[in-house]
Design a protein around this motif. Structure first.
Motif, mmCIF file in Angstrom:
data_model
loop_
_atom_site.group_PDB
_atom_site.id
_atom_site.type_symbol
_atom_site.label_atom_id
_atom_site.label_comp_id
_atom_site.label_asym_id
_atom_site.label_seq_id
_atom_site.Cartn_x
_atom_site.Cartn_y
_atom_site.Cartn_z
ATOM 1 N N UNK A 15 24.337 -15.420 7.940
ATOM 2 C CA UNK A 15 23.513 -15.426 6.731
ATOM 3 C C UNK A 15 22.070 -15.001 6.996
ATOM 4 N N UNK A 16 21.626 -15.015 8.252
ATOM 5 C CA UNK A 16 20.272 -14.587 8.590
ATOM 6 C C UNK A 16 20.206 -13.099 8.912
ATOM 7 N N UNK A 17 21.330 -12.403 8.821
ATOM 8 C CA UNK A 17 21.348 -10.979 9.112
ATOM 9 C C UNK A 17 21.599 -10.646 10.564
ATOM 10 N N UNK A 57 18.114 -13.033 21.257
ATOM 11 C CA UNK A 57 17.599 -12.817 19.915
ATOM 12 C C UNK A 57 16.633 -13.914 19.485
ATOM 13 N N UNK A 58 16.827 -15.137 20.003
ATOM 14 C CA UNK A 58 15.904 -16.211 19.636
ATOM 15 C C UNK A 58 14.528 -16.035 20.291
ATOM 16 N N UNK A 88 22.934 -8.583 17.610
ATOM 17 C CA UNK A 88 21.821 -7.734 17.237
ATOM 18 C C UNK A 88 21.086 -8.148 15.986
ATOM 19 N N UNK A 89 19.853 -7.726 15.939
ATOM 20 C CA UNK A 89 19.011 -7.909 14.761
ATOM 21 C C UNK A 89 19.551 -7.032 13.633
ATOM 22 N N UNK A 90 19.078 -7.248 12.414
ATOM 23 C CA UNK A 90 19.512 -6.370 11.323
ATOM 24 C C UNK A 90 19.250 -4.886 11.621
ATOM 25 N N UNK A 91 18.118 -4.567 12.256
ATOM 26 C CA UNK A 91 17.815 -3.168 12.591
ATOM 27 C C UNK A 91 18.813 -2.615 13.599
#
Length: 105
Positions: A15-17, A57-58, A88-91
Protein backbone atom coordinates in the motif's frame (compact mmCIF):
# COMPACT_ATOMS: atom_id res chain seq x y z
CA UNK A 1 11.58 -3.18 -23.82
CA UNK A 2 13.76 -6.17 -23.00
CA UNK A 3 12.38 -9.68 -23.45
CA UNK A 4 13.24 -12.51 -21.09
CA UNK A 5 13.03 -16.07 -22.38
CA UNK A 6 13.93 -18.22 -19.37
CA UNK A 7 12.77 -16.11 -16.44
CA UNK A 8 9.26 -15.74 -15.08
CA UNK A 9 8.56 -12.37 -13.47
CA UNK A 10 5.93 -11.58 -10.86
CA UNK A 11 5.37 -8.06 -9.52
CA UNK A 12 3.52 -7.07 -6.36
CA UNK A 13 3.18 -3.76 -4.56
CA UNK A 14 2.23 -2.91 -1.01
CA UNK A 15 0.00 0.00 0.00
CA UNK A 16 3.01 2.34 0.33
CA UNK A 17 4.03 1.76 -3.28
CA UNK A 18 7.03 -0.38 -2.38
CA UNK A 19 7.23 -3.18 -4.90
CA UNK A 20 8.64 -6.66 -4.95
CA UNK A 21 9.71 -8.31 -8.16
CA UNK A 22 10.25 -12.08 -8.08
CA UNK A 23 12.31 -13.31 -11.03
CA UNK A 24 12.35 -17.12 -11.14
CA UNK A 25 13.57 -19.91 -13.38
CA UNK A 26 13.40 -23.64 -12.70
CA UNK A 27 15.30 -25.55 -15.34
CA UNK A 28 17.52 -28.45 -16.10
CA UNK A 29 21.10 -27.53 -15.06
CA UNK A 30 22.09 -27.58 -18.74
CA UNK A 31 20.19 -24.28 -19.05
CA UNK A 32 22.25 -22.62 -16.29
CA UNK A 33 24.30 -20.38 -18.57
CA UNK A 34 21.25 -18.99 -20.36
CA UNK A 35 19.34 -18.42 -17.12
CA UNK A 36 22.35 -16.81 -15.43
CA UNK A 37 22.83 -14.50 -18.41
CA UNK A 38 19.25 -13.27 -18.10
CA UNK A 39 19.63 -12.77 -14.34
CA UNK A 40 22.77 -10.73 -15.01
CA UNK A 41 20.87 -8.76 -17.66
CA UNK A 42 18.27 -7.77 -15.04
CA UNK A 43 20.85 -6.97 -12.37
CA UNK A 44 23.04 -5.10 -14.83
CA UNK A 45 20.07 -2.96 -15.84
CA UNK A 46 19.30 -2.19 -12.18
CA UNK A 47 22.92 -1.24 -11.40
CA UNK A 48 23.11 1.01 -14.48
CA UNK A 49 19.68 2.63 -14.07
CA UNK A 50 19.94 3.15 -10.27
CA UNK A 51 23.72 3.08 -9.67
CA UNK A 52 23.94 4.91 -6.37
CA UNK A 53 20.75 3.83 -4.66
CA UNK A 54 21.17 0.10 -3.95
CA UNK A 55 20.50 -0.93 -0.37
CA UNK A 56 17.77 -1.24 2.24
CA UNK A 57 14.61 0.62 1.29
CA UNK A 58 14.08 1.70 4.89
CA UNK A 59 17.33 3.67 4.50
CA UNK A 60 15.75 5.59 1.56
CA UNK A 61 17.43 3.50 -1.13
CA UNK A 62 15.64 2.76 -4.40
CA UNK A 63 16.28 -0.95 -4.65
CA UNK A 64 17.74 -4.01 -2.99
CA UNK A 65 18.08 -7.61 -4.09
CA UNK A 66 18.53 -11.19 -2.96
CA UNK A 67 19.72 -13.97 -5.28
CA UNK A 68 19.25 -17.65 -4.44
CA UNK A 69 20.34 -20.65 -6.52
CA UNK A 70 19.31 -24.16 -5.48
CA UNK A 71 20.02 -27.42 -7.29
CA UNK A 72 18.04 -30.46 -6.27
CA UNK A 73 17.89 -34.02 -7.46
CA UNK A 74 14.52 -35.77 -7.46
CA UNK A 75 13.98 -39.26 -8.82
CA UNK A 76 17.47 -39.19 -10.32
CA UNK A 77 16.90 -35.92 -12.19
CA UNK A 78 18.64 -32.67 -11.33
CA UNK A 79 16.67 -29.43 -11.28
CA UNK A 80 18.05 -25.92 -10.78
CA UNK A 81 15.96 -23.07 -9.39
CA UNK A 82 17.16 -19.48 -9.51
CA UNK A 83 15.22 -16.83 -7.59
CA UNK A 84 16.10 -13.16 -7.80
CA UNK A 85 14.01 -10.98 -5.50
CA UNK A 86 14.14 -7.24 -6.10
CA UNK A 87 12.54 -4.78 -3.68
CA UNK A 88 12.04 -1.32 -5.07
CA UNK A 89 10.73 2.16 -4.64
CA UNK A 90 7.84 3.31 -6.83
CA UNK A 91 10.39 4.88 -9.24
CA UNK A 92 12.35 1.62 -9.47
CA UNK A 93 9.20 -0.47 -10.01
CA UNK A 94 7.94 1.89 -12.72
CA UNK A 95 11.30 1.79 -14.52
CA UNK A 96 11.45 -2.01 -14.18
CA UNK A 97 7.93 -2.37 -15.63
CA UNK A 98 8.90 -0.12 -18.53
CA UNK A 99 12.04 -2.12 -19.27
CA UNK A 100 10.79 -5.66 -18.63
CA UNK A 101 7.01 -5.25 -18.89
CA UNK A 102 6.64 -7.98 -21.49
CA UNK A 103 7.89 -10.51 -18.92
CA UNK A 104 5.37 -9.58 -16.22
CA UNK A 105 2.71 -12.19 -15.51
Amino acid sequence: MTELHHLTVDLSEDTDGVGTVEVIASTDPSQADAVDAEVQLVLGWAWRRFPDSHGPLDERRDWDHDLQVVTETTAGRAWRTVTLTLSGSPAFIAAFAEQFGSALE
